[in-house]
Design a protein around this motif. Structure first.
Motif, PDB file in Angstrom:
ATOM      1  N   SER A 138      -5.560 -23.501   7.571  1.00 51.69           N
ATOM      2  CA  SER A 138      -5.093 -22.068   6.732  1.00 51.69           C
ATOM      3  C   SER A 138      -4.591 -21.032   7.775  1.00 51.69           C
ATOM      4  CB  SER A 138      -6.403 -21.379   6.325  1.00 51.69           C
ATOM      5  OG  SER A 138      -6.624 -22.275   5.344  1.00 51.69           O
ATOM      6  N   LEU A 139      -3.739 -20.194   7.518  1.00 53.62           N
ATOM      7  CA  LEU A 139      -3.227 -19.024   8.113  1.00 53.62           C
ATOM      8  C   LEU A 139      -3.965 -17.839   7.688  1.00 53.62           C
ATOM      9  CD1 LEU A 139       0.629 -19.680   7.877  1.00 53.62           C
ATOM     10  CD2 LEU A 139      -0.828 -20.367   9.831  1.00 53.62           C
ATOM     11  N   THR A 140      -4.317 -17.087   8.965  1.00 54.92           N
ATOM     12  CA  THR A 140      -4.841 -15.673   8.786  1.00 54.92           C
ATOM     13  C   THR A 140      -3.550 -14.956   8.323  1.00 54.92           C
ATOM     14  OG1 THR A 140      -4.374 -14.887  11.050  1.00 54.92           O
ATOM     15  CG2 THR A 140      -6.468 -15.976  10.560  1.00 54.92           C
ATOM     16  N   ALA A 141      -3.980 -13.687   7.796  1.00 54.97           N
ATOM     17  CA  ALA A 141      -3.038 -12.542   7.378  1.00 54.97           C
ATOM     18  C   ALA A 141      -2.173 -12.488   8.576  1.00 54.97           C
ATOM     19  CB  ALA A 141      -3.553 -11.543   6.885  1.00 54.97           C
ATOM     20  N   PHE A 144       0.230 -15.280   9.193  1.00 56.86           N
ATOM     21  CA  PHE A 144       1.276 -15.314   8.139  1.00 56.86           C
ATOM     22  C   PHE A 144       2.401 -14.570   8.173  1.00 56.86           C
ATOM     23  CE2 PHE A 144       2.721 -14.136   4.007  1.00 56.86           C
ATOM     24  CZ  PHE A 144       3.246 -15.200   3.330  1.00 56.86           C
ATOM     25  N   ARG A 145       2.114 -13.208   8.777  1.00 53.75           N
ATOM     26  CA  ARG A 145       2.925 -12.021   8.901  1.00 53.75           C
ATOM     27  C   ARG A 145       4.011 -12.513  10.082  1.00 53.75           C
ATOM     28  NH1 ARG A 145       5.640  -7.335   8.022  1.00 53.75           N
ATOM     29  NH2 ARG A 145       5.137  -5.903   9.667  1.00 53.75           N
ATOM     30  N   PHE A 146       3.507 -13.232  11.231  1.00 50.06           N
ATOM     31  CA  PHE A 146       4.627 -13.698  12.083  1.00 50.06           C
ATOM     32  C   PHE A 146       5.476 -14.835  11.385  1.00 50.06           C
ATOM     33  CE2 PHE A 146       6.062 -16.500  15.799  1.00 50.06           C
ATOM     34  CZ  PHE A 146       6.495 -15.441  16.351  1.00 50.06           C
ATOM     35  N   ALA A 147       4.709 -15.828  10.827  1.00 48.17           N
ATOM     36  CA  ALA A 147       5.519 -17.294  10.542  1.00 48.17           C
ATOM     37  C   ALA A 147       6.446 -16.834   9.171  1.00 48.17           C
ATOM     38  CB  ALA A 147       4.337 -18.389  10.268  1.00 48.17           C
ATOM     39  N   PHE A 148       6.007 -15.954   8.293  1.00 47.30           N
ATOM     40  CA  PHE A 148       6.502 -15.674   7.105  1.00 47.30           C
ATOM     41  C   PHE A 148       7.070 -14.227   6.908  1.00 47.30           C
ATOM     42  CE2 PHE A 148       4.402 -19.561   6.207  1.00 47.30           C
ATOM     43  CZ  PHE A 148       4.773 -20.371   5.139  1.00 47.30           C
ATOM     44  N   GLY A 149       6.308 -13.248   7.247  1.00 53.08           N
ATOM     45  CA  GLY A 149       6.533 -11.956   6.584  1.00 53.08           C
ATOM     46  C   GLY A 149       7.048 -11.112   7.695  1.00 53.08           C
ATOM     47  N   ASN A 150       7.604 -11.530   8.804  1.00 51.47           N
ATOM     48  CA  ASN A 150       7.915 -10.572  10.067  1.00 51.47           C
ATOM     49  C   ASN A 150       8.992  -9.509   9.486  1.00 51.47           C
ATOM     50  OD1 ASN A 150       9.581 -13.516  10.042  1.00 51.47           O
ATOM     51  ND2 ASN A 150      10.831 -12.216  11.488  1.00 51.47           N
ATOM     52  N   GLU A 155       2.151  -4.431   4.076  1.00 57.80           N
ATOM     53  CA  GLU A 155       1.740  -4.481   2.768  1.00 57.80           C
ATOM     54  C   GLU A 155       2.163  -5.726   2.116  1.00 57.80           C
ATOM     55  OE1 GLU A 155       0.897  -1.555  -1.129  1.00 57.80           O
ATOM     56  OE2 GLU A 155       2.548  -0.989   0.381  1.00 57.80           O
ATOM     57  N   GLU A 156       3.290  -5.846   2.241  1.00 57.69           N
ATOM     58  CA  GLU A 156       3.968  -7.054   1.246  1.00 57.69           C
ATOM     59  C   GLU A 156       3.653  -8.199   1.727  1.00 57.69           C
ATOM     60  OE1 GLU A 156       8.058  -8.678  -0.726  1.00 57.69           O
ATOM     61  OE2 GLU A 156       8.069  -7.097   0.617  1.00 57.69           O
ATOM     62  N   SER A 157       3.494  -8.384   3.300  1.00 54.76           N
ATOM     63  CA  SER A 157       3.193  -9.652   3.830  1.00 54.76           C
ATOM     64  C   SER A 157       1.794  -9.756   3.348  1.00 54.76           C
ATOM     65  CB  SER A 157       3.552  -9.456   5.307  1.00 54.76           C
ATOM     66  OG  SER A 157       3.121 -10.664   5.654  1.00 54.76           O
ATOM     67  N   ASP A 158       0.959  -9.157   3.359  1.00 54.25           N
ATOM     68  CA  ASP A 158      -0.541  -9.199   3.065  1.00 54.25           C
ATOM     69  C   ASP A 158      -0.811  -9.696   1.577  1.00 54.25           C
ATOM     70  OD1 ASP A 158      -0.936  -8.858   5.770  1.00 54.25           O
ATOM     71  OD2 ASP A 158      -2.090  -6.497   5.682  1.00 54.25           O
ATOM     72  N   GLU A 159       0.070  -8.902   0.911  1.00 56.43           N
ATOM     73  CA  GLU A 159      -0.146  -9.300  -0.628  1.00 56.43           C
ATOM     74  C   GLU A 159       0.330 -10.748  -0.848  1.00 56.43           C
ATOM     75  OE1 GLU A 159       0.923  -9.857  -4.531  1.00 56.43           O
ATOM     76  OE2 GLU A 159       2.233  -9.829  -3.090  1.00 56.43           O
ATOM     77  N   LEU A 160       1.508 -11.195  -0.239  1.00 57.08           N
ATOM     78  CA  LEU A 160       1.956 -12.439  -0.365  1.00 57.08           C
ATOM     79  C   LEU A 160       0.874 -13.442   0.145  1.00 57.08           C
ATOM     80  CD1 LEU A 160       5.724 -12.187   0.313  1.00 57.08           C
ATOM     81  CD2 LEU A 160       4.782 -12.322  -1.743  1.00 57.08           C
ATOM     82  N   HIS A 161       0.423 -13.132   1.234  1.00 61.40           N
ATOM     83  CA  HIS A 161      -0.656 -14.115   1.974  1.00 61.40           C
ATOM     84  C   HIS A 161      -1.673 -14.313   1.096  1.00 61.40           C
ATOM     85  CE1 HIS A 161      -4.194 -14.647   4.398  1.00 61.40           C
ATOM     86  NE2 HIS A 161      -3.367 -15.531   4.921  1.00 61.40           N
ATOM     87  N   ALA A 162      -2.404 -13.140   0.365  1.00 63.27           N
ATOM     88  CA  ALA A 162      -3.608 -13.310  -0.467  1.00 63.27           C
ATOM     89  C   ALA A 162      -3.258 -13.893  -1.802  1.00 63.27           C
ATOM     90  CB  ALA A 162      -3.728 -11.793  -0.771  1.00 63.27           C
ATOM     91  N   LEU A 241      11.554 -15.805   2.194  1.00 62.98           N
ATOM     92  CA  LEU A 241      12.647 -15.471   1.393  1.00 62.98           C
ATOM     93  C   LEU A 241      12.556 -15.954   0.110  1.00 62.98           C
ATOM     94  CD1 LEU A 241      16.070 -17.220   2.466  1.00 62.98           C
ATOM     95  CD2 LEU A 241      13.656 -18.067   2.998  1.00 62.98           C
ATOM     96  N   ILE A 242      11.801 -16.999  -0.314  1.00 64.30           N
ATOM     97  CA  ILE A 242      11.664 -17.441  -1.611  1.00 64.30           C
ATOM     98  C   ILE A 242      10.633 -16.855  -2.208  1.00 64.30           C
ATOM     99  CG2 ILE A 242      12.614 -19.819  -0.751  1.00 64.30           C
ATOM    100  CD1 ILE A 242       9.796 -20.883  -1.478  1.00 64.30           C
ATOM    101  N   ILE A 243       9.748 -16.180  -1.748  1.00 68.42           N
ATOM    102  CA  ILE A 243       8.813 -15.557  -2.408  1.00 68.42           C
ATOM    103  C   ILE A 243       8.484 -14.071  -2.333  1.00 68.42           C
ATOM    104  CG2 ILE A 243       7.090 -17.666  -2.375  1.00 68.42           C
ATOM    105  CD1 ILE A 243       5.713 -16.157   0.028  1.00 68.42           C
ATOM    106  N   ASP A 244       9.395 -13.515  -1.369  1.00 67.19           N
ATOM    107  CA  ASP A 244       9.186 -12.014  -1.189  1.00 67.19           C
ATOM    108  C   ASP A 244       9.986 -11.200  -2.271  1.00 67.19           C
ATOM    109  OD1 ASP A 244      11.965 -11.790  -0.331  1.00 67.19           O
ATOM    110  OD2 ASP A 244      11.184 -12.237   1.681  1.00 67.19           O
TER     111      ASP A 244
END
Length: 263
Positions: A138-141, A144-150, A155-162, A241-244
């Motif tokens: 699993s990825l921590t928040a 995930f922020r580095f790999a997906f939500g940079n 706030e949006e990155s953490d919401e998508l992670h959750a 980009l596919i989920i944000d």
């Protein structure tokens, strides 16, 4: 009934993250669905509770899983894959199992070199322990922020992670990393297939996990095939980009490309 479309998720995202895409494609006249990978449960929560069911599935397992689903469809589907789902989509297209494919920020196929440092950092949660080859990770928040939500707000990155993340099998990453040293690597794609359907590669200019250089190197692997291979780049987008909040721009670009090719 419209042309079947199969959405294929990548590592760390649940198949239900494609729900907005399914609605958009259905409204456009397609017959879309988003099956999970082998071992995925029906929901994010259930998948998180049973990581052992997800672990130790490799690329060939996932390809075979989706090939079996394709065999049940009334017609060859259009495949839309993200990250490792993009690699799976390319493999299936190369096997002539699909009418066309869109590979969004697709994981590196055999022949692509080198692996950028940011990609190594993004996948470090898996590679730091060789035993993870047979486990789900699993990825921590923060990861995930580095790999997906940079390119997103915190706030949006953490919401998508959750909302969307699930454990991911480490095996596909180990297989892709060793692909250029393995003659029969499961990450090998039939890039020379002259008879396959059209392929669209989508790159993100700010992607840490699959940098644009990887997608452009992937494009070069298709240079010996006369089949349609297009590329589109979104310079300011990351791996999310596919989920944000900007997902619809990407979905609409895919639909436009499909329409342009009468698919």
């Amino acid at each position: 009934m419209g042309t079947p479309v199969l959405f294929i998720h990548g590592l760390w995202l649940h198949a239900s993250s494609w729900e907005p895409w399914i609605e958009r494609f259905r409204a456009a006249g397609y017959d879309p669905q988003a099956p999970g990978w082998p071992g995925d449960a029906d929901t994010v929560e259930a998948s998180r509770r049973d990581p052992d069911a997800i672990g130790d599935h490799g690329i060939d397992d996932v390809v075979g899983h989706f090939a079996a689903i394709i065999d049940t469809l009334p017609a060859a589907p259009i495949l839309v894959g993200h990250s490792f789902g993009g690699l799976i989509a390319q493999k299936l297209l190369g096997q002539d199992r699909a009418r066309a494919a869109v590979a969004i920020d697709a994981a590196q196929i055999k022949g692509v070199l080198p692996i950028p440092l940011s990609a190594l950092r993004a996948t470090l949660p898996v590679f730091k322990n060789p035993g993870n080859k047979h486990r789900a990770v699993s990825l921590t928040a923060e990861q995930f922020r580095f790999a997906f939500g940079n390119e997103l707000t915190q706030e949006e990155s953490d919401e998508l992670h959750a909302r969307w993340t699930i454990p991911a099998p480490g095996k596909p990453l180990f297989e892709a990393a060793s692909a250029n040293f393995a003659p029969h690597s499961p990450a090998k794609v039939a890039t020379g297939n002259e008879n396959r359907g059209p392929l669209l590669l989508i790159a993100s200019g700010k992607d840490n996990t699959v940098p644009e250089s990887v997608t452009r190197a992937t494009l070069k692997q298709y240079r010996h095939s006369a089949a349609v291979t297009d590329i589109t780049t979104f310079p300011d987008r990351g791996h999310s980009l596919i989920i944000d909040s900007g997902w619809s721009e990407i979905a609409d670009a895919c639909l436009t490309w499909l329409k342009d090719h009468e698919l």
